[in-house]
Design a protein around this motif. Structure first.
Motif, mmCIF file in Angstrom:
data_model
loop_
_atom_site.group_PDB
_atom_site.id
_atom_site.type_symbol
_atom_site.label_atom_id
_atom_site.label_comp_id
_atom_site.label_asym_id
_atom_site.label_seq_id
_atom_site.Cartn_x
_atom_site.Cartn_y
_atom_site.Cartn_z
ATOM 1 N N GLY A 1 0.823 -1.202 0.000
ATOM 2 C CA GLY A 1 0.000 0.000 0.000
ATOM 3 C C GLY A 1 0.855 1.248 0.000
ATOM 4 N N ILE A 2 0.220 2.374 0.266
ATOM 5 C CA ILE A 2 0.910 3.665 0.286
ATOM 6 C C ILE A 2 0.513 4.415 1.554
ATOM 7 C CG2 ILE A 2 1.154 5.915 -0.858
ATOM 8 C CD1 ILE A 2 0.560 4.505 -3.510
ATOM 9 N N LEU A 3 1.505 4.957 2.243
ATOM 10 C CA LEU A 3 1.246 5.869 3.350
ATOM 11 C C LEU A 3 1.333 7.283 2.811
ATOM 12 C CD1 LEU A 3 3.254 4.398 6.381
ATOM 13 C CD2 LEU A 3 0.851 4.071 5.800
ATOM 14 N N ARG A 4 0.344 8.108 3.150
ATOM 15 C CA ARG A 4 0.301 9.453 2.569
ATOM 16 C C ARG A 4 0.134 10.502 3.652
ATOM 17 N NH1 ARG A 4 -4.659 11.058 -1.203
ATOM 18 N NH2 ARG A 4 -5.562 11.426 0.875
ATOM 19 N N THR A 5 0.966 11.530 3.557
ATOM 20 C CA THR A 5 0.789 12.714 4.395
ATOM 21 C C THR A 5 0.476 13.885 3.469
ATOM 22 O OG1 THR A 5 3.144 13.336 4.286
ATOM 23 C CG2 THR A 5 2.478 11.832 6.054
ATOM 24 N N GLU A 6 0.319 15.064 4.023
ATOM 25 C CA GLU A 6 0.012 16.238 3.206
ATOM 26 C C GLU A 6 1.158 16.581 2.262
ATOM 27 O OE1 GLU A 6 -1.032 19.488 5.665
ATOM 28 O OE2 GLU A 6 -2.888 18.566 6.421
ATOM 29 N N ASN A 7 2.390 16.247 2.680
ATOM 30 C CA ASN A 7 3.554 16.679 1.895
ATOM 31 C C ASN A 7 4.335 15.540 1.252
ATOM 32 O OD1 ASN A 7 3.120 19.423 2.758
ATOM 33 N ND2 ASN A 7 4.068 18.871 4.721
ATOM 34 N N ASN A 8 4.032 14.319 1.600
ATOM 35 C CA ASN A 8 4.864 13.238 1.101
ATOM 36 C C ASN A 8 4.092 11.919 1.124
ATOM 37 O OD1 ASN A 8 7.130 11.968 0.101
ATOM 38 N ND2 ASN A 8 8.487 12.644 1.759
ATOM 39 N N PHE A 9 4.698 10.880 0.534
ATOM 40 C CA PHE A 9 4.099 9.550 0.559
ATOM 41 C C PHE A 9 5.208 8.510 0.498
ATOM 42 C CE2 PHE A 9 4.653 10.487 -3.893
ATOM 43 C CZ PHE A 9 5.051 9.273 -4.445
ATOM 44 N N ALA A 10 4.874 7.278 0.854
ATOM 45 C CA ALA A 10 5.855 6.189 0.823
ATOM 46 C C ALA A 10 5.150 4.884 0.533
ATOM 47 C CB ALA A 10 6.598 6.110 2.156
ATOM 48 N N GLY A 11 5.748 4.081 -0.358
ATOM 49 C CA GLY A 11 5.241 2.737 -0.621
ATOM 50 C C GLY A 11 5.638 1.809 0.509
ATOM 51 N N VAL A 12 4.697 1.040 1.031
ATOM 52 C CA VAL A 12 4.966 0.181 2.185
ATOM 53 C C VAL A 12 4.319 -1.190 2.009
ATOM 54 C CG1 VAL A 12 5.127 2.136 3.786
ATOM 55 C CG2 VAL A 12 2.912 0.985 3.434
ATOM 56 N N ILE A 13 4.713 -2.082 2.894
ATOM 57 C CA ILE A 13 4.063 -3.387 3.011
ATOM 58 C C ILE A 13 3.521 -3.482 4.432
ATOM 59 C CG2 ILE A 13 4.338 -5.887 2.925
ATOM 60 C CD1 ILE A 13 6.796 -5.408 1.134
ATOM 61 N N LEU A 14 2.229 -3.660 4.537
ATOM 62 C CA LEU A 14 1.618 -3.852 5.843
ATOM 63 C C LEU A 14 1.682 -5.337 6.178
ATOM 64 C CD1 LEU A 14 -0.012 -3.110 8.373
ATOM 65 C CD2 LEU A 14 -2.091 -3.243 6.969
ATOM 66 N N LYS A 15 2.485 -5.679 7.172
ATOM 67 C CA LYS A 15 2.556 -7.059 7.637
ATOM 68 C C LYS A 15 1.579 -7.196 8.793
ATOM 69 C CE LYS A 15 5.584 -10.764 9.267
ATOM 70 N NZ LYS A 15 6.956 -11.207 9.540
ATOM 71 N N GLY A 16 0.465 -7.868 8.529
ATOM 72 C CA GLY A 16 -0.551 -8.035 9.549
ATOM 73 C C GLY A 16 -0.256 -9.227 10.431
ATOM 74 N N VAL A 17 -0.274 -9.009 11.733
ATOM 75 C CA VAL A 17 -0.017 -10.081 12.695
ATOM 76 C C VAL A 17 -1.210 -10.198 13.642
ATOM 77 C CG1 VAL A 17 2.484 -9.866 12.572
ATOM 78 C CG2 VAL A 17 1.206 -8.483 14.220
ATOM 79 N N GLY A 18 -1.303 -11.332 14.319
ATOM 80 C CA GLY A 18 -2.454 -11.581 15.188
ATOM 81 C C GLY A 18 -2.073 -11.865 16.619
ATOM 82 N N LYS A 19 -2.922 -12.632 17.286
ATOM 83 C CA LYS A 19 -2.745 -12.890 18.714
ATOM 84 C C LYS A 19 -1.544 -13.768 19.025
ATOM 85 C CE LYS A 19 -6.389 -16.356 18.215
ATOM 86 N NZ LYS A 19 -7.779 -16.700 18.592
ATOM 87 N N ASP A 20 -0.988 -14.450 18.020
ATOM 88 C CA ASP A 20 0.197 -15.268 18.260
ATOM 89 C C ASP A 20 1.493 -14.511 17.954
ATOM 90 O OD1 ASP A 20 -0.036 -15.147 15.543
ATOM 91 O OD2 ASP A 20 -0.041 -17.314 15.192
ATOM 92 N N PHE A 21 1.385 -13.193 17.743
ATOM 93 C CA PHE A 21 2.561 -12.371 17.459
ATOM 94 C C PHE A 21 3.521 -12.425 18.652
ATOM 95 C CE2 PHE A 21 4.426 -7.916 17.335
ATOM 96 C CZ PHE A 21 5.325 -8.205 16.317
ATOM 97 N N ASP A 22 4.785 -12.757 18.377
ATOM 98 C CA ASP A 22 5.791 -12.908 19.432
ATOM 99 C C ASP A 22 6.409 -11.547 19.747
ATOM 100 O OD1 ASP A 22 7.828 -13.621 21.139
ATOM 101 O OD2 ASP A 22 8.405 -15.407 20.021
ATOM 102 N N LYS A 23 5.863 -10.884 20.767
ATOM 103 C CA LYS A 23 6.342 -9.553 21.143
ATOM 104 C C LYS A 23 7.789 -9.579 21.650
ATOM 105 C CE LYS A 23 1.978 -7.336 22.467
ATOM 106 N NZ LYS A 23 1.292 -6.604 23.562
ATOM 107 N N SER A 24 8.151 -10.645 22.331
ATOM 108 C CA SER A 24 9.488 -10.707 22.929
ATOM 109 C C SER A 24 10.584 -10.671 21.866
ATOM 110 C CB SER A 24 9.630 -11.966 23.780
ATOM 111 O OG SER A 24 9.473 -13.141 22.989
ATOM 112 N N ARG A 25 10.303 -11.250 20.701
ATOM 113 C CA ARG A 25 11.283 -11.228 19.618
ATOM 114 C C ARG A 25 11.350 -9.867 18.951
ATOM 115 N NH1 ARG A 25 13.389 -16.041 17.955
ATOM 116 N NH2 ARG A 25 12.467 -17.909 18.874
ATOM 117 N N PHE A 26 10.227 -9.150 18.938
ATOM 118 C CA PHE A 26 10.196 -7.858 18.262
ATOM 119 C C PHE A 26 10.645 -6.718 19.180
ATOM 120 C CE2 PHE A 26 8.439 -4.242 15.967
ATOM 121 C CZ PHE A 26 8.674 -4.604 14.655
#
Length: 409
Positions: free
Chosen positions: A108-133
């Protein structure tokens, strides 16, 4: 105590047996050994430390092994993982597997008033390992992704946040496109900012709720785009990988992190090559210097050799005396090299004084791996190889005639 060893100690630790030439020879020998130890320790500790740091960062972000659908193409949008034949419990029970987490990704694209950036949204759920991140977090906190409704909190990389002039608690609009449909807009709240120092990750990825990705990709509430499998030891990946493949199903495939990011693997392999090359060069330098010290000592003490032969000492005993003597000369150099080398490494380990450009090296500071096994192996290896290398040159002693040696002394 055997005669050669006893005599070696007597001349090595005697204060009256060293003239100016001997002092210079001994100093050069010890200096070369100390420098060889210092350079070898720094090379091994920083080389292995860098290799481990890069592998740990990339595997903690995306898993050591990823399970994906065979329908996945070159786009960043994940395809739905086929559940036929997929056994998560069996994967978790494979020896060496530390855990796994589900994910789905969409570009997708993140957009502000002055700029934008192409990104990848990595969706995680309830098994997301917070300790590793958690080690990647530099600002804010990690949201709770419970897969209960839609959590609008996301985590941005420092690079993306900097490019878009964003900070924690700011809002940002994301735009996702679907084939033959109108763009989908989502407004997110920036909960935290992370930094892995790996350009391939920091330039693209944001972390968010998997339900947002499911909505964009028309997935139901139980479907996922892939699995990140974490291992207890990344070095075991070759052994664990085929065992995991048995439980992923026929319409899915497993991918090693080294295959997912081959350019990083190539960079890591450079460390192995450089370590081997530098250690070999330093070993040759130390051995050549020590052999030269031995030869000069033999020449300098020709008259002593003649006297020893006259008193009945064999060539083998005299060779042992000079080899032992030279090895004893090395010991202070070994100790000094280890003290200085380990001291420098400890300073770097706890201060991080030497910085790196993460765009080129994938890490921002020089990491240090102080493994006692490698530290001991360097000293023992140099000591043993030097001793073996001196055997052949020591045969020069057998060519010295006792009569001539005493006559011209």
């Amino acid at each position: 105590m055997k005669f050669p060893l006893y005599f070696s100690k007597k001349i090595a630790f005697s204060k009256d047996n060293k003239n100016n030439l001997s002092k210079v020879i001994v100093y050069i020998g010890r200096l070369s050994v100390a420098l060889g130890i210092i350079v070898s320790l720094i090379t091994i500790s920083t080389g292995l430390g860098s290799k481990k740091a890069i592998e740990d960062r990339i595997s903690n972000f995306s898993g050591d092994i990823s399970v994906k659908s065979t329908r996945s193409n070159s786009s960043y949008n994940t395809s739905i993982l086929d559940t036929n034949g997929l056994d998560k419990k069996a994967i978790k029970s494979v020896p060496g597997v530390a855990g796994l987490q589900s994910y789905a990704a969409v570009s997708g694209i993140l957009r502000t008033e002055n700029n934008f950036a192409g990104v990848i949204l990595k969706g995680v759920g309830k098994d997301f390992d917070k300790s590793r991140f958690e080690p990647f977090m530099i600002q804010g906190s990690i949201p709770d992704y419970k897969e209960d409704g839609y959590n609008n909190e996301i985590i941005l990389s420092e690079k993306i946040a900097s490019d878009l002039a964003l900070k924690t608690s700011d809002s940002i609009v994301a735009i996702f496109s679907k084939e033959d449909q109108k763009p989908i807009y989502r407004k997110f709240l920036i909960k935290g900012i992370y930094k892995t120092d790996i350009k391939l990750v920091d330039d693209l990825y944001i972390i968010g709720d998997i339900n947002h990705v499911r909505k964009v990709l028309n997935m139901n509430e139980t479907e996922v785009g892939g699995l990140d499998v974490f291992l207890e030891d990344t070095d075991q990946i070759a052994d664990v990988f085929p065992k995991i493949e048995k439980y992923i199903g026929y319409k899915n495939y497993a991918e090693k992190v080294t295959e997912k990011y081959p350019q990083i693997l190539d960079w890591v392999n450079i460390f192995n090559q450089n370590i081997s090359l530098i250690i070999t060069i330093m070993l040759l330098v130390v051995v050549i210097n020590i052999v030269m010290v031995l030869l000069i000592l033999i020449i300098e003490r020709t008259n002593s050799i003649g006297l020893l032969k006259t008193f009945g000492a064999t060539n083998g005993q005299i060779r042992s005396i000079f080899i032992n003597y030279t090895l004893m000369i090395m010991i202070p150099g070994l100790l000094a090299g280890n003290i200085i080398g380990i001291g420098l490494l400890l300073i770097q380990k706890y201060t991080g004084i030497i910085k790196l450009d993460p765009e080129n090296y994938f890490i921002s500071t020089v990491p240090v791996d102080l493994n006692p096994i490698y530290i001991i192996s360097v000293s023992v290896g140099i000591f043993i190889v030097s001793g073996i290398a001196m055997i052949l040159p020591s045969y020069l002693i057998s060519r010295i005639s006792p009569l001539k040696a005493i006559k011209y002394s």
